[in-house]
Enzyme design. Structure first.
Site, short mmCIF file in Angstrom:
data_model
loop_
_atom_site.label_atom_id
_atom_site.label_comp_id
_atom_site.label_asym_id
_atom_site.label_seq_id
_atom_site.Cartn_x
_atom_site.Cartn_y
_atom_site.Cartn_z
N ASP A 185 0.82 -1.22 0.00
CA ASP A 185 0.00 0.00 0.00
C ASP A 185 0.85 1.27 0.00
O ASP A 185 0.43 2.30 0.51
CB ASP A 185 -0.96 0.02 1.21
CG ASP A 185 -1.77 -1.24 1.32
OD1 ASP A 185 -2.38 -1.63 0.32
OD2 ASP A 185 -1.79 -1.85 2.41
N LYS A 245 2.38 2.30 -5.12
CA LYS A 245 3.11 1.84 -6.30
C LYS A 245 2.38 2.19 -7.59
O LYS A 245 3.01 2.51 -8.61
CB LYS A 245 3.32 0.32 -6.21
CG LYS A 245 4.23 -0.11 -5.07
CD LYS A 245 4.39 -1.62 -5.01
CE LYS A 245 3.15 -2.33 -4.53
NZ LYS A 245 2.77 -2.00 -3.14
N ALA A 248 -3.90 -7.69 -4.46
CA ALA A 248 -3.25 -6.38 -4.46
C ALA A 248 -4.12 -5.38 -5.20
O ALA A 248 -4.88 -5.76 -6.09
CB ALA A 248 -1.88 -6.48 -5.12
N GLY A 249 -3.99 -4.11 -4.86
CA GLY A 249 -4.76 -3.09 -5.55
C GLY A 249 -3.95 -1.83 -5.79
O GLY A 249 -3.35 -1.30 -4.86
N HIS A 250 -3.88 -1.39 -7.03
CA HIS A 250 -3.22 -0.14 -7.38
C HIS A 250 -4.29 0.89 -7.69
O HIS A 250 -5.16 0.66 -8.54
CB HIS A 250 -2.34 -0.30 -8.62
CG HIS A 250 -1.10 -1.11 -8.39
ND1 HIS A 250 -0.60 -1.37 -7.13
CD2 HIS A 250 -0.25 -1.71 -9.26
CE1 HIS A 250 0.50 -2.09 -7.24
NE2 HIS A 250 0.74 -2.32 -8.52
N GLN A 285 2.12 -5.81 -3.30
CA GLN A 285 2.42 -5.89 -1.87
C GLN A 285 3.75 -5.19 -1.55
O GLN A 285 4.10 -4.23 -2.22
CB GLN A 285 2.43 -7.35 -1.39
CG GLN A 285 1.07 -8.01 -1.36
CD GLN A 285 0.85 -8.93 -2.54
OE1 GLN A 285 1.77 -9.36 -3.20
NE2 GLN A 285 -0.39 -9.25 -2.79
N SER A 293 6.02 12.29 -3.86
CA SER A 293 4.61 12.50 -4.17
C SER A 293 3.98 13.38 -3.09
O SER A 293 4.09 13.09 -1.90
CB SER A 293 3.87 11.16 -4.25
OG SER A 293 2.48 11.37 -4.40
#
Length: 423
Positions: free
Chosen positions: A12, A15, A38-40, A223, A412
């Protein structure tokens, strides 16, 4: 030029945004491990995309995207994402390729994952219930179903039938659950074969040709390094290798082909699910930081545990991955905090730890040793140059650079592509 981008914490880290940002001008973006757990999250022209299997470069129309052999592919999730992206007017023709060696997640993997995690007499790991672990178990037990198996329907039918019969014995005798229908599963995956066929490719050959052609290639993981099955906080880990070595074995390229390794870290630390977390903020359950940072899982919606930046863990990630530089995300979330902390060591009643002990039992019993820093009140919105950051923010970041002996190359300061500083 081959750049490897990976998470250096417990996942998290942001990425998706960084890979999307680096994808400007990239010829190929390749995903090397994990699955739909996983989640982007990527913001494009104000529109939010949450990707679980498709590489982050998929939103750039000239970028070829690759899913490697180390990824376990959920057919339902993959086709849903393909439809989502195409519905936004983004063509995938001749742009998306999936390794013929990638393993498939089957319905029994999801069912076993959910039932096993729900058992009250079993220590919780905090899985997403997406079948990732059981799919990797079958892979290493040499009974997994690979995409290449879809090409021979009779062989596929026999292999699925044998697997389902084995799993049904487990489901009925151990978990007292309803058995699965073999024929229905076979038909479902034969139908998937017709959909996936245009995307199947020998990924190793594709990447070798791209490397020899001098293409700009980005390798992305899912991850984070602290969840690595070998190097992470076992058993509270994922079932694959999100570290640098996993990129080579999954994609079929040699380690000397990688030119640059970028580690992504948040300006603080989060973790989803169970497992040790030395710098976790226990006051108010870290809720202030969670709400301000929107710290909820992109895949499950689960609230993330929040804590101070862990410098010891960051140094560990540089060592095992050979990280050349950091991409630091969510610095803007820290604006308005009067005081910040960075963990520089751990301690217990017997000793001081200056190196990351990946043994979960040790990590669960130690206390963080902090160095404190003044916060800043200024908003970081609109800042595009390093010198324009508040002095306290620069001091905080420069300490991270010095402590980890690793420079920051990307920063960022917001969720959009343009909210990015290249140092």
């Amino acid at each position: 030029m081959v750049t490897l981008v990976l998470g250096a914490q417990w996942g998290d880290e942001g990425k998706g945004k960084i890979v999307d940002f680096l994808g400007e001008g990239a010829d190929v973006v390749a995903r090397f491990q994990g699955g739909a757990n996983a989640g982007h999250t990527i913001i494009r022209n104000g529109e939010k995309f949450v990707l679980h299997l498709l590489p982050a470069g998929i939103l750039r129309s000239n970028t070829v995207c690759v899913i490697g052999a180390g990824v376990v592919v959920d057919p339902v999730a993959l086709m849903d994402e393909i439809r989502q992206v195409e519905a936004a007017g983004i063509s995938l023709k001749d742009r998306l390729f999936v390794s013929h060696q990638a393993h498939l997640i089957m319905p029994y993997h999801k069912l076993l994952d959910q039932i096993s995690e729900a058992r009250s007499d079993r220590r919780k790991i905090g899985t997403t219930g997406r079948g990732i672990g059981p799919a990797y178990v079958d892979k290493f037990s040499r009974v997994g179903i690979r995409i290449v198996d879809l090409l021979d329907r009779e062989f596929l039918r026999e292999k699925i039938r044998a697997n389902v019969e084995d799993k049904n014995r487990v489901l009925s005798r151990i978990y007292e659950a309803e058995e699965l229908n073999v024929d229905a599963i076979v038909e479902e995956y034969i139908a998937f074969d017709k959909q996936i066929d245009p995307y199947v490719k020998d990924v190793s050959v594709l990447l070798e040709e791209a490397i020899r052609g001098g293409r700009k290639i980005i390798l992305e993981g899912a991850q984070g390094s602290l969840l690595d099955i070998d190097m992470g906080t076992y058993p509270f880990v994922t079932s694959s290798n999100p570290t640098a070595g996993g990129a080579c074995t999954s994609l079929g390229i040699g380690p000397r082909k990688i030119d640059n390794v970028i580690g992504i870290i948040k300006a603080y630390t989060t973790r989803v699910g169970e497992g040790p977390f030395p710098t976790e903020i226990l006051e108010n359950d870290g809720s202030d930081l969670r709400e301000k940072g929107g710290e909820y899982g992109a895949t499950t919606g689960r609230p993330r545990r929040c804590g101070w930046f862990d410098g010891v863990a960051a140094r560990f990630s540089t060592r095992i991955n050979g990280i050349d530089s950091w991409a630091v995300t969510k610095l803007d979330v820290l604006s308005g905090m009067k005081q910040l902390k960075i963990c520089i060591a751990y301690e217990d009643d017997e000793r001081l730890y200056r190196h990351f002990p990946s043994d979960a039992r040790i990590l669960s019993g130690i206390r963080p040793v902090y160095q404190e820093f003044p916060g800043w009140e200024e908003s970081l919105q609109g800042i595009r140059q390093w010198p324009d950051l508040p002095p306290a923010a620069r001091e905080y970041l420069e300490f991270i650079e010095d402590f980890t002996a690793t420079p920051i190359s990307i920063l960022s300061v917001g969720p959009a592509r343009e909210d990015t500083i290249v140092k």
